[in-house]
Design a protein around this motif. Structure first.
Motif, mmCIF file in Angstrom:
data_model
loop_
_atom_site.group_PDB
_atom_site.id
_atom_site.type_symbol
_atom_site.label_atom_id
_atom_site.label_comp_id
_atom_site.label_asym_id
_atom_site.label_seq_id
_atom_site.Cartn_x
_atom_site.Cartn_y
_atom_site.Cartn_z
ATOM 1 N N ALA A 73 0.816 -1.216 0.000
ATOM 2 C CA ALA A 73 0.000 0.000 0.000
ATOM 3 C C ALA A 73 0.850 1.266 0.000
ATOM 4 O O ALA A 73 0.473 2.275 -0.593
ATOM 5 N N THR A 74 2.022 1.215 0.640
ATOM 6 C CA THR A 74 2.862 2.415 0.775
ATOM 7 C C THR A 74 4.153 2.351 -0.028
ATOM 8 O O THR A 74 4.789 3.379 -0.252
ATOM 9 N N GLY A 75 4.581 1.145 -0.398
ATOM 10 C CA GLY A 75 5.843 0.963 -1.110
ATOM 11 C C GLY A 75 7.058 0.927 -0.210
ATOM 12 O O GLY A 75 8.173 0.698 -0.663
ATOM 13 N N GLU A 76 6.867 1.140 1.104
ATOM 14 C CA GLU A 76 7.998 1.169 2.038
ATOM 15 C C GLU A 76 8.541 -0.217 2.327
ATOM 16 O O GLU A 76 7.781 -1.175 2.491
ATOM 17 N N CYS A 77 9.859 -0.297 2.431
ATOM 18 C CA CYS A 77 10.516 -1.516 2.878
ATOM 19 C C CYS A 77 10.207 -1.676 4.359
ATOM 20 O O CYS A 77 10.292 -0.718 5.132
ATOM 21 N N VAL A 78 9.851 -2.869 4.780
ATOM 22 C CA VAL A 78 9.440 -3.118 6.164
ATOM 23 C C VAL A 78 10.569 -2.819 7.148
ATOM 24 O O VAL A 78 10.358 -2.182 8.172
ATOM 25 N N LYS A 79 11.785 -3.250 6.837
ATOM 26 C CA LYS A 79 12.903 -3.078 7.777
ATOM 27 C C LYS A 79 13.678 -1.779 7.563
ATOM 28 O O LYS A 79 14.468 -1.393 8.413
ATOM 29 N N ASN A 80 13.481 -1.134 6.421
ATOM 30 C CA ASN A 80 14.194 0.099 6.127
ATOM 31 C C ASN A 80 13.257 1.036 5.362
ATOM 32 O O ASN A 80 13.283 1.074 4.135
ATOM 33 N N PRO A 81 12.404 1.799 6.072
ATOM 34 C CA PRO A 81 11.400 2.645 5.406
ATOM 35 C C PRO A 81 11.966 3.673 4.431
ATOM 36 O O PRO A 81 11.234 4.184 3.593
ATOM 37 N N SER A 82 13.263 3.972 4.505
ATOM 38 C CA SER A 82 13.831 4.910 3.539
ATOM 39 C C SER A 82 14.018 4.249 2.171
ATOM 40 O O SER A 82 14.157 4.934 1.159
ATOM 41 N N ALA A 83 14.019 2.918 2.137
ATOM 42 C CA ALA A 83 14.058 2.177 0.871
ATOM 43 C C ALA A 83 12.610 1.939 0.467
ATOM 44 O O ALA A 83 11.812 1.453 1.264
ATOM 45 N N ARG A 84 12.288 2.313 -0.756
ATOM 46 C CA ARG A 84 10.894 2.154 -1.177
ATOM 47 C C ARG A 84 10.798 1.950 -2.669
ATOM 48 O O ARG A 84 11.720 2.282 -3.403
ATOM 49 N N VAL A 85 9.661 1.409 -3.074
ATOM 50 C CA VAL A 85 9.340 1.273 -4.491
ATOM 51 C C VAL A 85 8.175 2.210 -4.795
ATOM 52 O O VAL A 85 7.427 2.604 -3.892
ATOM 53 N N ASP A 86 8.039 2.582 -6.057
ATOM 54 C CA ASP A 86 6.954 3.469 -6.457
ATOM 55 C C ASP A 86 5.607 2.780 -6.285
ATOM 56 O O ASP A 86 5.476 1.569 -6.506
ATOM 57 N N VAL A 87 4.611 3.567 -5.883
ATOM 58 C CA VAL A 87 3.238 3.095 -5.704
ATOM 59 C C VAL A 87 2.374 3.792 -6.755
ATOM 60 O O VAL A 87 2.566 4.977 -7.030
ATOM 61 N N TYR A 88 1.423 3.064 -7.311
ATOM 62 C CA TYR A 88 0.546 3.601 -8.343
ATOM 63 C C TYR A 88 -0.901 3.554 -7.868
ATOM 64 O O TYR A 88 -1.326 2.581 -7.227
ATOM 65 N N GLN A 89 -1.650 4.601 -8.216
ATOM 66 C CA GLN A 89 -3.060 4.653 -7.855
ATOM 67 C C GLN A 89 -3.822 3.611 -8.658
ATOM 68 O O GLN A 89 -3.609 3.464 -9.867
ATOM 69 N N VAL A 90 -4.744 2.919 -7.970
ATOM 70 C CA VAL A 90 -5.522 1.850 -8.588
ATOM 71 C C VAL A 90 -7.007 2.153 -8.422
ATOM 72 O O VAL A 90 -7.429 2.673 -7.390
ATOM 73 N N LYS A 91 -7.785 1.814 -9.450
ATOM 74 C CA LYS A 91 -9.240 1.862 -9.304
ATOM 75 C C LYS A 91 -9.824 0.640 -9.990
ATOM 76 O O LYS A 91 -9.249 0.106 -10.945
ATOM 77 N N VAL A 92 -10.954 0.195 -9.457
ATOM 78 C CA VAL A 92 -11.683 -0.916 -10.060
ATOM 79 C C VAL A 92 -12.857 -0.312 -10.817
ATOM 80 O O VAL A 92 -13.633 0.482 -10.268
ATOM 81 N N ASP A 93 -12.966 -0.682 -12.085
ATOM 82 C CA ASP A 93 -14.030 -0.193 -12.953
ATOM 83 C C ASP A 93 -14.760 -1.411 -13.498
ATOM 84 O O ASP A 93 -14.269 -2.056 -14.427
ATOM 85 N N GLY A 94 -15.872 -1.753 -12.873
ATOM 86 C CA GLY A 94 -16.574 -2.983 -13.243
ATOM 87 C C GLY A 94 -15.723 -4.178 -12.869
ATOM 88 O O GLY A 94 -15.377 -4.357 -11.704
ATOM 89 N N ASN A 95 -15.322 -4.965 -13.861
ATOM 90 C CA ASN A 95 -14.456 -6.126 -13.632
ATOM 91 C C ASN A 95 -13.004 -5.845 -13.986
ATOM 92 O O ASN A 95 -12.191 -6.765 -14.031
ATOM 93 N N ASP A 96 -12.680 -4.590 -14.272
ATOM 94 C CA ASP A 96 -11.335 -4.220 -14.668
ATOM 95 C C ASP A 96 -10.573 -3.554 -13.526
ATOM 96 O O ASP A 96 -11.127 -2.723 -12.803
ATOM 97 N N VAL A 97 -9.310 -3.931 -13.384
ATOM 98 C CA VAL A 97 -8.406 -3.254 -12.447
ATOM 99 C C VAL A 97 -7.565 -2.316 -13.303
ATOM 100 O O VAL A 97 -6.893 -2.737 -14.242
ATOM 101 N N LYS A 98 -7.631 -1.016 -12.975
ATOM 102 C CA LYS A 98 -6.919 -0.004 -13.752
ATOM 103 C C LYS A 98 -5.904 0.710 -12.853
ATOM 104 O O LYS A 98 -6.155 0.930 -11.686
ATOM 105 N N VAL A 99 -4.778 1.067 -13.472
ATOM 106 C CA VAL A 99 -3.696 1.736 -12.754
ATOM 107 C C VAL A 99 -3.417 3.068 -13.448
ATOM 108 O O VAL A 99 -3.395 3.142 -14.678
ATOM 109 N N LEU A 100 -3.173 4.103 -12.645
ATOM 110 C CA LEU A 100 -2.845 5.411 -13.173
ATOM 111 C C LEU A 100 -1.368 5.466 -13.524
ATOM 112 O O LEU A 100 -0.508 5.388 -12.645
ATOM 113 N N VAL A 101 -1.069 5.534 -14.832
ATOM 114 C CA VAL A 101 0.325 5.592 -15.296
ATOM 115 C C VAL A 101 0.482 6.671 -16.340
ATOM 116 O O VAL A 101 -0.450 7.083 -16.968
#
Length: 101
Positions: A73-101
């Motif tokens: 949900a946050t992209g943070e590394c559990v043991k080292n919160p300064s290490a992180r991966v990018d997080v993308y906004q998600v929405k469900v539209d009917g039966n589709d999972v869509k990501v904001l890119v």
């Protein structure tokens, strides 16, 4: 300009699992956590492991290569919160999972 792009169907990712999806030149990891979908960068910041292929427990995915863990949900590394991966906004539209890119 960013837009929501379909990455998968809601039934294609079982609860507690993830998939890898290619979207607009990005490789994302998409997870289903009890019916809530999350999307993060698929590449672990440690050594480039594929997070979408990792084990998911609650909101935490474990990289299959070296065991680094990230909150999907946050992209943070559990043991080292300064290490992180990018997080993308998600929405469900009917039966589709869509990501904001």
């Amino acid at each position: 300009m960013a837009e929501f792009v379909r990455v998968t169907g809601t039934t294609d990712v079982k609860p507690g699992h993830g998939i890898v999806a290619e979207v607009n030149g990005k490789t994302l990891a998409v997870f289903n956590v009890d019916g809530t979908f999350h999307a993060i960068d698929n590449t672990c910041v440690h050594r480039g492991g594929p997070l979408g292929e990792g084990d998911v427990e609650g909101n935490v995915v474990t990289c299959p290569w070296h065991g680094w863990q990230f909150n999907v949900a946050t992209g943070e590394c559990v043991k080292n919160p300064s290490a992180r991966v990018d997080v993308y906004q998600v929405k469900v539209d009917g039966n589709d999972v869509k990501v904001l890119v």
